[in-house]
Design an enzyme around this catalytic site. Structure first.
Site, PDB file in Angstrom:
ATOM      1  N   GLU A 128      14.793 -14.936  -0.202  1.00 44.48           N
ATOM      2  CA  GLU A 128      15.292 -16.162   0.814  1.00 44.48           C
ATOM      3  C   GLU A 128      14.073 -17.151   0.724  1.00 44.48           C
ATOM      4  O   GLU A 128      14.492 -18.350   0.995  1.00 44.48           O
ATOM      5  CB  GLU A 128      15.229 -15.218   1.998  1.00 44.48           C
ATOM      6  CG  GLU A 128      16.573 -15.512   2.737  1.00 44.48           C
ATOM      7  CD  GLU A 128      16.426 -14.693   4.256  1.00 44.48           C
ATOM      8  OE1 GLU A 128      15.583 -15.355   5.019  1.00 44.48           O
ATOM      9  OE2 GLU A 128      16.758 -13.505   4.157  1.00 44.48           O
TER      10      GLU A 128
ATOM     11  N   ASP B 175       1.037  -1.073   0.199  1.00 46.14           N
ATOM     12  CA  ASP B 175      -0.091   0.056   0.035  1.00 46.14           C
ATOM     13  C   ASP B 175       1.000   1.173   0.005  1.00 46.14           C
ATOM     14  O   ASP B 175       1.934   1.470   0.739  1.00 46.14           O
ATOM     15  CB  ASP B 175      -0.831   0.149   1.073  1.00 46.14           C
ATOM     16  CG  ASP B 175      -1.766   1.094   1.366  1.00 46.14           C
ATOM     17  OD1 ASP B 175      -2.905   1.089   0.432  1.00 46.14           O
ATOM     18  OD2 ASP B 175      -1.726   1.718   2.215  1.00 46.14           O
TER      19      ASP B 175
HETATM   20  C1  NOJ Z   1      -4.546   3.037  -0.825  1.00 47.03           C
HETATM   21  C2  NOJ Z   1      -5.745   2.115  -0.646  1.00 47.03           C
HETATM   22  O1  NOJ Z   1      -5.981   1.278  -1.750  1.00 47.03           O
HETATM   23  C3  NOJ Z   1      -6.770   2.987  -0.069  1.00 47.03           C
HETATM   24  O2  NOJ Z   1      -7.780   2.179   0.048  1.00 47.03           O
HETATM   25  C4  NOJ Z   1      -6.184   3.495   1.266  1.00 47.03           C
HETATM   26  O3  NOJ Z   1      -7.379   4.467   1.453  1.00 47.03           O
HETATM   27  C5  NOJ Z   1      -5.008   4.437   1.006  1.00 47.03           C
HETATM   28  N1  NOJ Z   1      -3.945   3.558   0.346  1.00 47.03           N
HETATM   29  C6  NOJ Z   1      -4.392   4.590   2.459  1.00 47.03           C
HETATM   30  O4  NOJ Z   1      -4.023   3.394   2.907  1.00 47.03           O
END
Ligand code: NOJ
Length: 557
Positions: free
Chosen positions: A275, A226
């Site tokens: 790894e 993310d």
């Molecule tokens: C991207 C994620 O896909 C989204 O849903 C989220 O709100 C933001 N990152 C923050 O983590």
């Protein structure tokens, strides 16, 4: 001869199949499960891991290679689980670690890989580290794991810089001291409940390496990273000097996004993934573990930096997702994407929908608001014909539209409640999916659904579409089966464009050809080979093929 689908009702996989062991991810179709909205096993109105486990055979039969699960970790759910309080625990609303273990085992038995979501840019404000940092007060070394700064102005009443949150409003919130007065500010690129980690801090780096190992030991096959572009911030946290900063992303490298320093982090993660990838037992083939970056960058060329051979394996192709239904623009983005990835020898990825954007069955319509299933089906078949790896968001195989009329009181997207942020309407693509034509929540669960489902979704349910050769579900099933059967599909790193009338895309891959009519009128074209699959009925005559408006056709050549 009018044909619709080739052998459309044959289900591709009716028994367990072996997990592929080679570079499976290079041409994998990866299905995104949004745990809240996939299937509810305990009838509390919220999807959960037992619900997902029950439905794994559906995913095997659909023909996908892997399943990416959005976060299921312990979380106060300020941003639907992208605010993690404990990276090594499952939130009780989704189940237990025992359930997660069972899910991974069941998936492997069915020949499916599991990719989990890792959220390293920020934690929840309920994470132990952040609670400690707040408690200890200014000057405490425990604060250094986040970005705490004194405010500007006479009394520190102004944020430390001008950065804006992706969800709207300032990217800083002022902490309150024990005396009830405002003290330092902390940085959050998203909601205030999501404080950003300071990735310069060795403890943060160590902690995430350990979290990676925790989940690798649990047996997962990979991670979706993310905000992979956000971890490192420019030295000194400089002002940007402009508003609507996200809009600058298309042209500029912002001081909080896509900083070169992020790559060192991914190099260290790649060493861990590697790894875990070789086989520990002689004679047992390696099982590569992978990572895919959610990296918003100004260009596909910069996205390619995340997938250099010693970094991550894949990155989402948001430039493709953002392209209109326009032949020239599509051709350009396809070429640019393939060209950008070739030098780093990474597969290109293709994605049309996810839990953050308007579903493509609505987004690609001419007004961006109507349900244009015809175009959606054509777009999906185009995506699945391209070389590389494709991402399918739950429900797109049913042709689900965006839900545009959710009442405000039902909405949960934090961006909705913060002015001028990311459009704030992400709940519309997160509505629980329909499994059956009957039942209060169309078979999602016995206890209703956390977001109201629209009337009329019975006909879009899995049960209603199964076995109907004209359905979108059967179209996906056929497409995914053909992708598996034909080496020329998925694999490789280029397409050979053919001459075609304006508004039409025509390309070849080994043993395969694809024709896409993006215009509003039918076009007559020479027949390139044997019809395999079409997104709407096409007429093949001795003189040629009539490809109707907004239609994609697959051919064996
Ligand atoms: C991207 C994620 O896909 C989204 O849903 C989220 O709100 C933001 N990152 C923050 O983590």
């Amino acid at each position: 001869m009018t044909q619709y689908l080739a052998d459309s009702t044959r289900h591709p996989h009716t028994s367990d199949r072996p997990v592929a062991t080679t570079d499976w991810w290079r041409d994998a179709v990866i299905y995104q499960v949004y745990p809240r909205s996939f299937a509810d096993g305990n009838g509390d109105g919220m999807g959960d891991i037992p619900g997902i486990r029950e439905r794994l055979p559906y995913l095997r039969d659909l023909g996908v290679d892997a399943v990416w699960l959005s976060p299921f970790y312990a979380s106060p759910q300020a941003d639907a689980g992208y605010d993690v309080a404990d990276y090594r625990a499952i939130d009780p609303m989704f189940g237990t670690l025992h359930d997660a273990d069972g899910l991974i085992r069941d998936a492997h038995r069915l020949g499916l890989r599991i990719i989990v979501d890792l959220v390293p840019n920020h934690s929840s404000d309920q994470h132990e580290w952040f609670k400690q940092a707040l408690r200890e007060g200014p000057g405490s070394p425990l604060r250094a794991r986040y970005h705490f700064r004194p405010g500007k102005g006479e009394d520190g009443e102004l944020p430390p810089n001008d950065w804006e949150s992706v969800f709207g409003g300032p990217a800083w919130t002022r902490a309150t001291g024990r005396d009830g007065k405002g003290e330092e500010w902390f940085l959050h690129l998203f909601a205030p409940e999501q404080p950003d980690f300071n990735w310069e801090h060795p403890a943060v780096q160590d902690e995430f390496r350990s979290i990676l190992r925790f989940w690798l030991d649990m047996g997962v096959d990979g991670f979706r990273i993310d905000v992979a572009h956000g971890l490192v911030k420019a030295d000194g946290l400089p002002d940007i000097g402009a508003h609507e900063q996200l809009k600058l992303l298309g042209n500029d490298v912002l001081p909080f996004f896509d900083q070169d320093g992020v790559h060192e982090i991914y190099r260290s993660w790649r060493r861990i993934l590697d790894e875990y990838s070789p086989s520990l037992r002689p004679g047992v083939p390696p099982r590569p573990r992978i990572a895919v970056a959610e990296a918003w960058t100004p260009t596909v060329e910069r996205t390619a930096n995340y997938v250099r051979p010693d970094e991550l394996h894949q990155a989402f192709n948001f430039q493709y997702l953002g392209t209109k239904w326009d032949a020239a623009e599509l051709r350009e983005v396809i070429d640019r994407s393939l060209d950008a990835m070739r030098p780093v020898a990474a597969p290109t990825t293709w994605v049309l929908s996810n839990h953050d954007v308007v579903r493509h069955a609505t987004r690609l319509s001419s007004d961006g608001k109507s349900h244009d299933l015809r175009r959606a089906r054509a777009a999906s078949l185009l995506m699945l014909a391209l070389p590389g790896s494709a991402y399918v968001y739950q429900g797109e195989e049913l042709g689900l539209p965006e839900v545009t009329d959710l009442p405000d009181e039902a909405r949960q997207d934090p961006a909705f409640f913060r002015a001028a942020g990311q459009d704030g309407f992400r709940d519309g693509c997160r509505v629980p999916i329909p499994w059956t034509a009957e039942g209060a929540s169309y078979g999602f669960g016995s206890g209703g659904s956390w977001l109201p489902q629209p009337e009329g979704w019975a006909r879009l349910s899995v049960a209603a579409q199964t076995g109907d050769p004209a359905s979108t579900l059967e179209l996906y099933r056929s497409a995914l089966r053909l992708r598996r059967e034909r080496d020329g599909l998925g694999a490789g790193e280029s397409v050979r464009w053919q001459d075609a009338p304006r508004g039409v895309l025509s390309f070849r891959r080994p043993g395969f050809a694809c024709t896409v009519n993006t215009t509003a009128a039918p076009v007559t074209l020479p027949v390139p080979g044997e019809l395999l699959l079409a997104s709407s009925p096409v007429e093949v005559t001795a003189d040629g093929v009539v490809v109707p408006a907004d239609t994609t056709v697959w051919w064996a050549v």
